[in-house]
Design a protein around this motif. Structure first.
Motif, short mmCIF file in Angstrom:
data_model
loop_
_atom_site.label_atom_id
_atom_site.label_comp_id
_atom_site.label_asym_id
_atom_site.label_seq_id
_atom_site.Cartn_x
_atom_site.Cartn_y
_atom_site.Cartn_z
N GLY A 75 0.82 -1.21 0.00
CA GLY A 75 0.00 0.00 0.00
C GLY A 75 0.85 1.25 0.00
N GLY A 76 1.98 1.21 0.71
CA GLY A 76 2.88 2.36 0.73
C GLY A 76 3.48 2.65 -0.63
N VAL A 77 3.84 1.59 -1.35
CA VAL A 77 4.38 1.76 -2.71
C VAL A 77 3.33 2.36 -3.64
N VAL A 78 2.10 1.85 -3.55
CA VAL A 78 1.00 2.38 -4.36
C VAL A 78 0.74 3.85 -3.99
N ALA A 79 0.74 4.14 -2.68
CA ALA A 79 0.51 5.51 -2.22
C ALA A 79 1.59 6.45 -2.73
N TYR A 80 2.83 6.01 -2.70
CA TYR A 80 3.92 6.87 -3.17
C TYR A 80 3.80 7.12 -4.68
N GLY A 81 3.41 6.07 -5.42
CA GLY A 81 3.20 6.25 -6.85
C GLY A 81 2.12 7.27 -7.14
N LEU A 82 1.02 7.22 -6.40
CA LEU A 82 -0.08 8.17 -6.60
C LEU A 82 0.30 9.56 -6.10
N TYR A 83 1.17 9.62 -5.10
CA TYR A 83 1.65 10.91 -4.61
C TYR A 83 2.48 11.63 -5.68
N LYS A 84 3.26 10.87 -6.43
CA LYS A 84 4.14 11.45 -7.45
C LYS A 84 3.44 11.64 -8.79
N THR A 402 -6.45 -2.35 3.25
CA THR A 402 -5.25 -1.59 3.63
C THR A 402 -4.62 -0.92 2.42
N ILE A 403 -4.46 -1.67 1.35
CA ILE A 403 -3.81 -1.14 0.14
C ILE A 403 -4.60 0.01 -0.45
N MET A 404 -5.93 -0.15 -0.55
CA MET A 404 -6.75 0.88 -1.20
C MET A 404 -6.88 2.12 -0.31
N ILE A 405 -6.96 1.94 1.01
CA ILE A 405 -7.01 3.10 1.90
C ILE A 405 -5.71 3.90 1.79
N LEU A 406 -4.57 3.21 1.74
CA LEU A 406 -3.29 3.90 1.60
C LEU A 406 -3.16 4.55 0.23
N ALA A 407 -3.76 3.93 -0.79
CA ALA A 407 -3.79 4.56 -2.11
C ALA A 407 -4.54 5.90 -2.03
N GLY A 408 -5.65 5.90 -1.32
CA GLY A 408 -6.42 7.13 -1.13
C GLY A 408 -5.61 8.19 -0.39
N LEU A 413 -2.45 13.22 -0.17
CA LEU A 413 -1.19 13.91 0.06
C LEU A 413 -0.72 14.62 -1.22
N ASN A 414 -0.97 14.01 -2.36
CA ASN A 414 -0.64 14.63 -3.64
C ASN A 414 -1.39 15.95 -3.81
N ILE A 415 -2.67 15.92 -3.51
CA ILE A 415 -3.50 17.13 -3.63
C ILE A 415 -3.03 18.21 -2.67
N SER A 416 -2.52 17.78 -1.50
CA SER A 416 -2.12 18.74 -0.46
C SER A 416 -0.77 19.39 -0.73
N LYS A 417 -0.04 18.92 -1.73
CA LYS A 417 1.32 19.44 -1.97
C LYS A 417 1.33 20.94 -2.19
N LYS A 418 2.27 21.60 -1.52
CA LYS A 418 2.44 23.04 -1.68
C LYS A 418 3.92 23.35 -1.88
N LYS A 419 4.17 24.41 -2.67
CA LYS A 419 5.56 24.80 -2.90
C LYS A 419 6.15 25.38 -1.64
N LYS A 420 7.34 24.85 -1.29
CA LYS A 420 8.05 25.36 -0.12
C LYS A 420 9.52 25.59 -0.50
N THR A 421 10.08 26.70 -0.06
CA THR A 421 11.47 27.04 -0.35
C THR A 421 12.31 26.76 0.89
N LEU A 422 13.35 25.93 0.72
CA LEU A 422 14.22 25.63 1.82
C LEU A 422 15.22 26.78 2.00
N LYS A 423 15.31 27.29 3.21
CA LYS A 423 16.21 28.40 3.46
C LYS A 423 17.65 27.92 3.55
N LEU A 424 18.55 28.69 2.94
CA LEU A 424 19.98 28.36 2.99
C LEU A 424 20.63 29.15 4.11
N HIS A 425 21.52 28.49 4.83
CA HIS A 425 22.20 29.16 5.93
C HIS A 425 23.62 29.53 5.51
#
Length: 425
Positions: A75-84, A402-408, A413-425
């Protein structure tokens, strides 16, 4: 004069690096809650299944625990694929996912109705719901939840231009009145026709609990898709019809009718009859006993008595909530409920902040799916509704669920993605 140039150059390089470091990050709050649920679920599955696993799996107390880890990894592999995966590609694939799901469900029909022995099909306790692939048994009705969310979001957000082009194609068929009428009705009510087909196929599988979840997911998405008085009245009508049909389906099948009668006995008299306690209400009654034994703080992890020979396999599947109540008490069950309320809140937030209507509806559908299923399971174990066989998301043992819930979750998580800039020190 050299110093300012070096400063300008360094400033330019820093800006360039900042641009490179821009990334899209998901909603980490949702990810953390889900991970906590999965870890807690593994602990509870081990606690609830160890004795049964030892007795029936050659002394391997970790049998169900290890298999659940496998389902989580898949389920985690499927979820990661759908996240990307780009959301637009998923939208285009939604119709194909739905078609494949319907084909798998249709494949079960010959054995479910005509008792024809179909390859790879499993019938357990009179219910034909599984396609056995050896390592994993696929339950098409679980995939149907995911497919319905995708297809509904796609249809309800179909642009006016696309609908107009479909309508123009239909008008070309006006020379044949009957053909034209069929096409027109099919076009206007396509989502409802698809849901009708899924309803029929799931009823054949004798899986009313999954059917209730799918219908409620669809109605939730339909209501949210169009904020109008007409949609509100249509939603009320759909809920009323669904309730009537659900009652008919319950009373027309003996084992469902018996469970409903046991529910009424508990509701009005506090407990079922002695005969029912040994029969149709055996599972729900012993679950209530487990909750009572747990009290406020519980009897302690691994110390449940009801899981041994009163609930057996139900202890780590449909009734795991009651084992949580026995071992961790009222506080433990409230913690689980709070966790699902947090997921509900985060899901609505993601839907509200989604970049377009399609993704917003997807988020609503997935959030509805997880929370409706969770609270129906909890309500059934508390005898607030007739007991069924629906799993508790993240906590119940099982592959397809389990697999399908994690796919969801991956898609959310894919929909929730937002652009974030990592600050350099």
């Amino acid at each position: 004069m050299l110093s300012p140039k070096r400063n300008n150059k360094n400033s330019f390089n820093t800006k360039k690096l900042k641009k490179i470091k821009e990334k899209y990050a998901p909603n980490y709050s949702l990810l953390i809650v889900v991970l906590l649920f999965l870890v807690f679920g593994l602990l509870m599955i081990f606690s609830a299944s160890a004795v049964i696993a030892f007795l029936y799996n050659d002394g391997d107390t970790f049998y169900f625990f290890k298999r659940q880890i496998l389902w989580i990894i898949i389920g985690g592999v499927v979820a990661y694929g759908l996240y990307k995966l780009p959301i637009d590609k998923l939208r285009k694939a939604s119709i194909y996912i739905l078609i494949v799901t319907l084909v798998m469900m249709i494949y079960l029909v010959p054995e479910a109705i005509f008792k024809i022995d179909m390859p790879f099909v499993d019938t357990i306790n009179g219910a034909t719901r599984w396609i056995n692939l050896g390592l994993l048994s696929i339950q098409p009705s679980e995939i149907a939840k995911f497919a319905v969310v995708l297809a509904s979001a796609s249809w309800f957000t179909l642009s006016a231009k696309s609908k107009a082009s479909i309508g123009a194609w239909i008008k070309k068929k006006e020379n044949s009145p009957i053909y034209f009428s069929i096409l027109t009705l099919g076009y206007k009510f396509l989502p409802f026709l698809i849901i009708g087909a899924i309803i029929g196929l799931i009823l054949i599988q004798k899986d009313l609990d999954t059917l209730v979840i799918i219908v409620l997911i669809f109605i939730s998405m339909f209501y949210v898709s169009n904020n109008s008085r007409k949609t509100t009245f249509a939603t009320i009508f759909l809920l009323s019809i669904s309730a009537i049909m659900g009652l008919i389906a319950t009373l027309s099948v003996n084992f469902r009718k018996s469970r409903f009668e046991a529910f009424l006995q508990i509701l009005f008299f506090g407990e079922p009859s002695d005969t029912s306690k040994r029969g149709d209400s055996f599972q729900v009654w012993n679950g209530l006993v487990a909750l009572g034994l747990g009290g406020v703080i519980g009897v302690g992890y691994g110390q449940s008595r009801q899981k041994l020979f009163y609930l057996q396999e139900a202890a780590y599947t449909d009734s795991i909530f009651t084992i949580i109540g026995e071992e961790f008490g009222l506080l433990g069950t409230l913690g689980v409920i709070l966790g699902f309320l947090i997921i509900f809140s985060l899901g609505l937030k993601i839907a509200k902040e989604a970049p377009d209507k399609f993704q917003s509806l997807l988020a609503i559908g997935i959030t509805s799916w997880i929370t409706i299923q969770a609270f129906l399971n909890i309500a059934a174990n508390l005898a607030l509704i007739p007991f069924g066989g629906m799993p508790l998301p993240f906590l119940t043992y099982g592959g397809s669920n389990t697999i399908m819930i994690l796919a969801g979750i991956g898609l959310l998580l894919n929909i929730s993605k937002k652009k974030k800039t990592l600050k350099l020190h």
